[in-house]
Design an enzyme around this catalytic site. Structure first.
Site, PDB file in Angstrom:
ATOM      1  CG  HIS A 164      -1.584  -1.453   1.256  1.00  0.00           C
ATOM      2  ND1 HIS A 164      -2.498  -1.611   0.862  1.00  0.00           N
ATOM      3  CD2 HIS A 164      -1.630  -2.384   2.122  1.00  0.00           C
ATOM      4  CE1 HIS A 164      -3.400  -2.703   1.382  1.00  0.00           C
ATOM      5  NE2 HIS A 164      -2.253  -3.119   2.354  1.00  0.00           N
ATOM      6  CB  SER A 285      14.434  22.266 -15.645  1.00  0.00           C
ATOM      7  OG  SER A 285      14.131  23.164 -15.850  1.00  0.00           O
ATOM      8  CE  LYS A 291      13.126  19.798 -11.259  1.00  0.00           C
ATOM      9  NZ  LYS A 291      11.767  19.453 -11.386  1.00  0.00           N
ATOM     10  CD  GLU A 298      10.001  11.775 -15.164  1.00  0.00           C
ATOM     11  OE1 GLU A 298       8.856  12.969 -14.575  1.00  0.00           O
ATOM     12  OE2 GLU A 298      10.723  12.245 -15.533  1.00  0.00           O
TER      13      GLU A 298
END
Ligand code: ARG
Length: 468
Positions: A164, A285, A291, A298
């Site tokens: 969970h 970024s 970043k 992804e």
């Protein structure tokens, strides 16, 4: 739509037609702009088919030689990128047949004896599936090897295991990594099964009813390395199960890659801080200078959508099509080729990515402290002392309450405090507590005990070295 020349027409347009096709008909029905990906397989199929026709006496030796020479010349032209694909000839089959007519003369007109584009396309696709699955299995193998190298490095290092997405029980990082190796092994098995089912010769089904000519299907099958021949000409013409099996195997694997990517993205966040991805494998970024983004993971997660998309697409394509062949089937290729390309790129990138990540042992172990993740092994300690599990579970819960009220871990409680909750708790419980105590206490086969993980690593090493 691909532009179509007005002067030339497909050899598939027979004498029955009294006028040429409308340019829009040609442009809308052509598939050569994408099915040319099957050219190598189409040529291999034609070479085998010609040899079979020679064997059964439907071609002379000279005719077969002329066809072979012509087909080899076409292969060389295609490989060199010099072949002039023409959408006026519809598809890969007709483009090659037309080119062959220019090179092999009269013999070219005999190649399509006892063959239809319906069994020809099924053949090309089965050969394509076979080749892709072999490549995918090798690529999966490379990902497994990269995971295994990481599992060896971090075999015994405790990390929180989740259910969970809540801290559950301490596991070892090596065990976690081997979980992915297992899933990928099932994928490799699925690929092998899909290959086995695809590996049957469809040629000889012709359009749908076989042929009145004395062909030898078993011989063609042998030449092309098939395990056998399909049994029913109508089923053969209608069947695209080999693509569904392929797309399913690919989809399940893509989902596995996506879930791995999701974990790694999470572990690379500042909030977790367990995973460091090498600079060369991160992106930046355009506005936020600080970043370091995990874009490759992804994209692996994102590309999984293409694989599942193509599985749905193929199922919907087949639904409601009457037996046998329907032109709808032509729509199977473009998206399949696209999804497969992206899927294989994900596998290739992942194998390399995994060589360029490292885990932060101290942070992972620290994350195991504070969540009472050793409460289950404490309950099991009481079971070993003779207490029924339900009572042990209750007592361990009470102890967590006591510890939490004082802001202590279970290890930090004194024996006296423990015995106040249950008299069977004594000093001998201490070694099973804490992240290391917990992982070392696991004994069941398939559990994250560092000793068992090291054995598993060794077993996987042997297994992967055998190359399956
Ligand atoms: N391009 C076709 C396909 O992919 C090849 C078979 C064509 N057969 C036909 N009867 N038009 O399905």
């Amino acid at each position: 739509m691909a532009r179509v020349s007005k002067r030339e027409r497909s050899p598939a347009r027979s004498g029955v037609f009294s006028k040429p096709a409308d340019p829009l008909t040609e442009a809308f029905t052509q598939s050569v702009s994408f099915d040319r990906e099957l050219a190598r397989h189409d040529l291999a199929g034609s070479l085998a088919h010609a040899r079979m026709l020679l064997k059964v006496g439907l071609l002379t030796r000279a005719e077969e030689a002329a066809l072979r020479k012509g087909l080899e010349a076409i292969r060389a032209e295609i490989e060199a990128g010099r072949f002039a694909w023409n959408p006026a000839f519809e598809d890969v089959h007709m483009n090659i047949e037309k080119a062959l007519a220019d090179r092999a003369g009269a013999a070219a007109g005999k190649l399509h004896t006892a063959r239809s584009r319906n069994d020809q396309i099924a053949l090309d696709e089965r050969l394509w599936v076979r080749e892709q699955l072999d490549a995918i299995r090798a690529e999966l193998h490379a990902v497994q090897r990269s995971l295994l190298a990481l599992a060896e490095t971090y075999a015994g290092d405790p990390m929180p295991g989740y259910t969970h997405l809540q801290r559950a029980q301490p596991v070892t990082c090596g065990h976690y990594l081997l979980a992915h190796v297992e899933a990928l092994e099932r994928d490799a098995d699925r690929c092998a099964e899909a290959r086995h089912r695809a590996n049957v010769l469809p040629l000889g089904a012709c359009a749908l009813a076989g042929t009145s000519l004395p062909i030898d299907r078993a011989y063609t099958a042998k030449l092309l390395g098939f395990e056998g021949v399909t049994r029913n000409s109508m089923d053969t013409s209608a069947d695209r199960d080999y693509l569904l099996d392929f797309a399913y195997a690919m989809s399940v694997c893509a989902i596995h890659l996506s879930r791995l990517a999701e974990d790694f993205i999470l572990y690379a966040t500042t909030e977790f801080g367990w995973l460091k991805i090498d600079d060369a494998w991160c992106t930046g970024s355009s506005i936020m200078p600080q970043k370091r983004n995990p874009d490759l993971f992804e994209l692996i997660r994102g590309k999984a959508g293409r694989a599942v998309g193509v599985l749905n697409h193929l199922l919907m394509l087949l639904k409601g099509t009457p037996l046998t062949y329907n032109r709808d089937f032509q729509e199977d290729k473009e998206v399949l080729f696209d999804a497969t390309r992206h899927f294989r790129a994900s596998l290739q990138v992942l194998a390399r990515m995994l060589e360029n990540v490292s885990f932060d042992r101290a942070k992972m172990e620290a994350a195991c402290v504070g969540g009472y993740m050793d409460a289950t092994v404490l309950a099991e300690f009481l079971v070993r002392k003779g207490l029924p599990f339900r009572q042990a579970h209750h007592a361990a819960g009470q102890l967590v309450k006591v510890a939490a009220a004082q802001g202590k871990t279970l290890s930090e409680l004194s024996v006296r405090e423990m015995q106040a909750v249950h008299p069977l708790l004594d000093a001998s419980v201490k070694p099973v507590l804490g992240p290391r105590g917990a992982v070392n206490s696991y004994v069941s086969q398939g559990s994250p005990n560092p000793k068992l993980v090291r054995k598993e690593v060794a077993a996987w090493k042997k297994r992967l070295a055998r190359g399956r």
